[in-house]
Write a protein that holds these residues in place. Structure first.
Motif, PDB file in Angstrom:
ATOM      1  N   ASP A  28      -7.377 -18.429  36.777  1.00 26.06           N
ATOM      2  CA  ASP A  28      -5.704 -17.549  37.692  1.00 26.06           C
ATOM      3  C   ASP A  28      -5.150 -18.023  38.407  1.00 26.06           C
ATOM      4  OD1 ASP A  28      -5.690 -15.145  37.670  1.00 26.06           O
ATOM      5  OD2 ASP A  28      -6.628 -14.062  39.066  1.00 26.06           O
ATOM      6  N   VAL A  29      -3.725 -17.843  38.329  1.00 24.09           N
ATOM      7  CA  VAL A  29      -2.483 -18.473  38.931  1.00 24.09           C
ATOM      8  C   VAL A  29      -2.721 -17.562  40.032  1.00 24.09           C
ATOM      9  CG1 VAL A  29      -0.268 -18.074  38.703  1.00 24.09           C
ATOM     10  CG2 VAL A  29      -1.810 -18.863  36.741  1.00 24.09           C
ATOM     11  N   ASN A  30      -3.272 -16.466  40.444  1.00 21.24           N
ATOM     12  CA  ASN A  30      -3.177 -16.113  41.997  1.00 21.24           C
ATOM     13  C   ASN A  30      -4.117 -16.751  42.702  1.00 21.24           C
ATOM     14  OD1 ASN A  30      -1.180 -13.670  40.718  1.00 21.24           O
ATOM     15  ND2 ASN A  30      -3.346 -12.098  40.252  1.00 21.24           N
ATOM     16  N   ILE A  31      -5.264 -17.571  42.103  1.00 20.43           N
ATOM     17  CA  ILE A  31      -5.561 -17.505  42.956  1.00 20.43           C
ATOM     18  C   ILE A  31      -5.381 -18.950  43.699  1.00 20.43           C
ATOM     19  CG2 ILE A  31      -8.414 -19.041  42.934  1.00 20.43           C
ATOM     20  CD1 ILE A  31      -9.073 -16.677  41.164  1.00 20.43           C
ATOM     21  N   LEU A  32      -5.242 -20.051  42.520  1.00 19.00           N
ATOM     22  CA  LEU A  32      -4.476 -20.861  42.703  1.00 19.00           C
ATOM     23  C   LEU A  32      -3.216 -20.541  43.755  1.00 19.00           C
ATOM     24  CD1 LEU A  32      -3.749 -22.745  39.496  1.00 19.00           C
ATOM     25  CD2 LEU A  32      -5.583 -22.940  41.002  1.00 19.00           C
ATOM     26  N   LEU A  33      -1.981 -19.746  43.546  1.00 16.56           N
ATOM     27  CA  LEU A  33      -0.966 -19.363  44.693  1.00 16.56           C
ATOM     28  C   LEU A  33      -1.316 -19.262  46.061  1.00 16.56           C
ATOM     29  CD1 LEU A  33       0.935 -16.798  42.171  1.00 16.56           C
ATOM     30  CD2 LEU A  33       1.804 -19.846  43.063  1.00 16.56           C
ATOM     31  N   ASN A  34      -2.689 -18.220  46.350  1.00 17.71           N
ATOM     32  CA  ASN A  34      -3.283 -17.953  47.606  1.00 17.71           C
ATOM     33  C   ASN A  34      -4.209 -19.126  47.657  1.00 17.71           C
ATOM     34  OD1 ASN A  34      -2.569 -15.240  47.263  1.00 17.71           O
ATOM     35  ND2 ASN A  34      -4.985 -14.655  45.782  1.00 17.71           N
ATOM     36  N   ARG A  35      -4.534 -20.166  47.338  1.00 16.54           N
ATOM     37  CA  ARG A  35      -4.932 -21.052  47.824  1.00 16.54           C
ATOM     38  C   ARG A  35      -3.819 -22.192  48.390  1.00 16.54           C
ATOM     39  NH1 ARG A  35      -7.922 -24.685  43.375  1.00 16.54           N
ATOM     40  NH2 ARG A  35      -9.303 -23.174  43.940  1.00 16.54           N
ATOM     41  N   VAL A  36      -2.321 -21.873  47.876  1.00 22.50           N
ATOM     42  CA  VAL A  36      -1.579 -23.112  48.093  1.00 22.50           C
ATOM     43  C   VAL A  36      -0.974 -22.432  49.085  1.00 22.50           C
ATOM     44  CG1 VAL A  36       0.811 -23.269  47.312  1.00 22.50           C
ATOM     45  CG2 VAL A  36      -0.847 -23.845  45.886  1.00 22.50           C
ATOM     46  N   ARG A  37      -0.408 -20.931  49.360  1.00 24.81           N
ATOM     47  CA  ARG A  37      -0.219 -20.796  50.824  1.00 24.81           C
ATOM     48  C   ARG A  37      -1.197 -20.392  51.892  1.00 24.81           C
ATOM     49  NH1 ARG A  37       0.567 -15.436  46.392  1.00 24.81           N
ATOM     50  NH2 ARG A  37       3.101 -15.500  46.080  1.00 24.81           N
ATOM     51  N   ALA A  38      -2.456 -20.511  51.082  1.00 28.96           N
ATOM     52  CA  ALA A  38      -4.215 -20.667  52.673  1.00 28.96           C
ATOM     53  C   ALA A  38      -3.360 -22.212  52.983  1.00 28.96           C
ATOM     54  CB  ALA A  38      -4.657 -20.470  51.952  1.00 28.96           C
ATOM     55  N   GLU A  39      -3.066 -23.191  52.185  1.00 28.25           N
ATOM     56  CA  GLU A  39      -3.059 -24.620  52.320  1.00 28.25           C
ATOM     57  C   GLU A  39      -1.504 -24.718  53.009  1.00 28.25           C
ATOM     58  OE1 GLU A  39      -3.463 -27.190  49.147  1.00 28.25           O
ATOM     59  OE2 GLU A  39      -4.968 -26.562  48.705  1.00 28.25           O
ATOM     60  N   LYS A  40      -0.720 -24.167  53.020  1.00 30.02           N
ATOM     61  CA  LYS A  40       0.622 -24.236  54.006  1.00 30.02           C
ATOM     62  C   LYS A  40       0.514 -23.840  55.232  1.00 30.02           C
ATOM     63  CE  LYS A  40       5.347 -22.441  53.157  1.00 30.02           C
ATOM     64  NZ  LYS A  40       6.657 -21.583  52.444  1.00 30.02           N
ATOM     65  N   ASN A  41      -0.308 -22.512  55.507  1.00 36.10           N
ATOM     66  CA  ASN A  41      -0.296 -21.469  56.455  1.00 36.10           C
ATOM     67  C   ASN A  41      -1.533 -22.544  57.736  1.00 36.10           C
ATOM     68  OD1 ASN A  41       0.886 -19.427  56.079  1.00 36.10           O
ATOM     69  ND2 ASN A  41      -0.993 -18.725  55.553  1.00 36.10           N
ATOM     70  N   SER A  42      -2.226 -23.314  57.237  1.00 36.71           N
ATOM     71  CA  SER A  42      -2.974 -24.055  57.744  1.00 36.71           C
ATOM     72  C   SER A  42      -1.839 -25.572  58.527  1.00 36.71           C
ATOM     73  CB  SER A  42      -4.279 -24.802  56.650  1.00 36.71           C
ATOM     74  OG  SER A  42      -4.861 -25.850  57.757  1.00 36.71           O
ATOM     75  N   GLU A  43      -1.260 -25.922  57.133  1.00 34.24           N
ATOM     76  CA  GLU A  43      -0.315 -27.018  57.818  1.00 34.24           C
ATOM     77  C   GLU A  43       0.527 -26.642  58.966  1.00 34.24           C
ATOM     78  OE1 GLU A  43       1.761 -28.641  54.552  1.00 34.24           O
ATOM     79  OE2 GLU A  43      -0.099 -29.196  53.096  1.00 34.24           O
ATOM     80  N   VAL A  44       1.274 -25.228  58.508  1.00 27.76           N
ATOM     81  CA  VAL A  44       2.145 -24.521  60.034  1.00 27.76           C
ATOM     82  C   VAL A  44       0.896 -24.396  61.378  1.00 27.76           C
ATOM     83  CG1 VAL A  44       3.136 -22.597  60.130  1.00 27.76           C
ATOM     84  CG2 VAL A  44       3.552 -23.319  58.206  1.00 27.76           C
ATOM     85  N   LYS A  45       0.126 -23.987  61.076  1.00 25.52           N
ATOM     86  CA  LYS A  45      -0.995 -23.854  61.842  1.00 25.52           C
ATOM     87  C   LYS A  45      -0.631 -25.831  62.931  1.00 25.52           C
ATOM     88  CE  LYS A  45      -3.048 -19.523  60.945  1.00 25.52           C
ATOM     89  NZ  LYS A  45      -4.446 -18.888  60.908  1.00 25.52           N
ATOM     90  N   LYS A  46      -1.319 -26.705  62.208  1.00 22.33           N
ATOM     91  CA  LYS A  46      -1.303 -27.719  62.571  1.00 22.33           C
ATOM     92  C   LYS A  46      -0.189 -27.737  63.346  1.00 22.33           C
ATOM     93  CE  LYS A  46      -5.271 -28.687  59.637  1.00 22.33           C
ATOM     94  NZ  LYS A  46      -5.234 -29.903  58.285  1.00 22.33           N
ATOM     95  N   ASN A  47       1.395 -28.238  62.750  1.00 19.86           N
ATOM     96  CA  ASN A  47       2.360 -28.755  63.192  1.00 19.86           C
ATOM     97  C   ASN A  47       2.604 -28.184  64.363  1.00 19.86           C
ATOM     98  OD1 ASN A  47       2.550 -30.822  60.834  1.00 19.86           O
ATOM     99  ND2 ASN A  47       4.126 -28.770  59.608  1.00 19.86           N
ATOM    100  N   LEU A  48       2.540 -26.721  64.651  1.00 20.16           N
ATOM    101  CA  LEU A  48       2.515 -25.452  65.352  1.00 20.16           C
ATOM    102  C   LEU A  48       1.717 -26.547  66.897  1.00 20.16           C
ATOM    103  CD1 LEU A  48       4.141 -23.137  66.954  1.00 20.16           C
ATOM    104  CD2 LEU A  48       2.448 -22.031  66.078  1.00 20.16           C
ATOM    105  N   ILE A  49       0.201 -26.649  66.987  1.00 21.90           N
ATOM    106  CA  ILE A  49      -0.023 -26.840  67.463  1.00 21.90           C
ATOM    107  C   ILE A  49       0.294 -28.713  68.227  1.00 21.90           C
ATOM    108  CG2 ILE A  49      -2.595 -27.752  68.442  1.00 21.90           C
ATOM    109  CD1 ILE A  49      -4.001 -25.693  65.939  1.00 21.90           C
ATOM    110  N   ILE A  50       0.466 -29.411  67.410  1.00 18.56           N
ATOM    111  CA  ILE A  50       1.474 -30.597  67.412  1.00 18.56           C
ATOM    112  C   ILE A  50       2.486 -30.850  68.316  1.00 18.56           C
ATOM    113  CG2 ILE A  50       1.721 -32.713  66.618  1.00 18.56           C
ATOM    114  CD1 ILE A  50      -0.060 -32.359  64.354  1.00 18.56           C
TER     115      ILE A  50
END
Length: 67
Positions: A28-50
């Motif tokens: 399911d492409v939607n599941i893959l896209l949601n996973r990519v968005r979640a990973e991107k949000n996680s990276e943004v949060k990590k960068n903000l914390i750093i």
């Protein structure tokens, strides 16, 4: 034991489990896209914390230098 079509493994109860890797699987492409968005949000949060940590360290160093 590895065959070109069937892979066998032992599961946690030491029972033999066969996995057939040649069967077509739906992705399911939607599941893959949601996973990519979640990973991107996680990276943004990590960068903000750093960034906040680095700015805090600079601020504390500046305050100590002023005193």
């Amino acid at each position: 034991m590895i065959n070109s079509e069937i892979n066998t493994e032992l599961n946690s109860q030491n029972n033999l489990v066969e996995k057939d890797f040649n069967t077509p699987k739906k992705v399911d492409v939607n599941i893959l896209l949601n996973r990519v968005r979640a990973e991107k949000n996680s990276e943004v949060k990590k960068n903000l914390i750093i960034t906040a940590s680095a700015l805090g360290a600079v601020a504390v160093t500046g305050i100590i230098a002023i005193l």
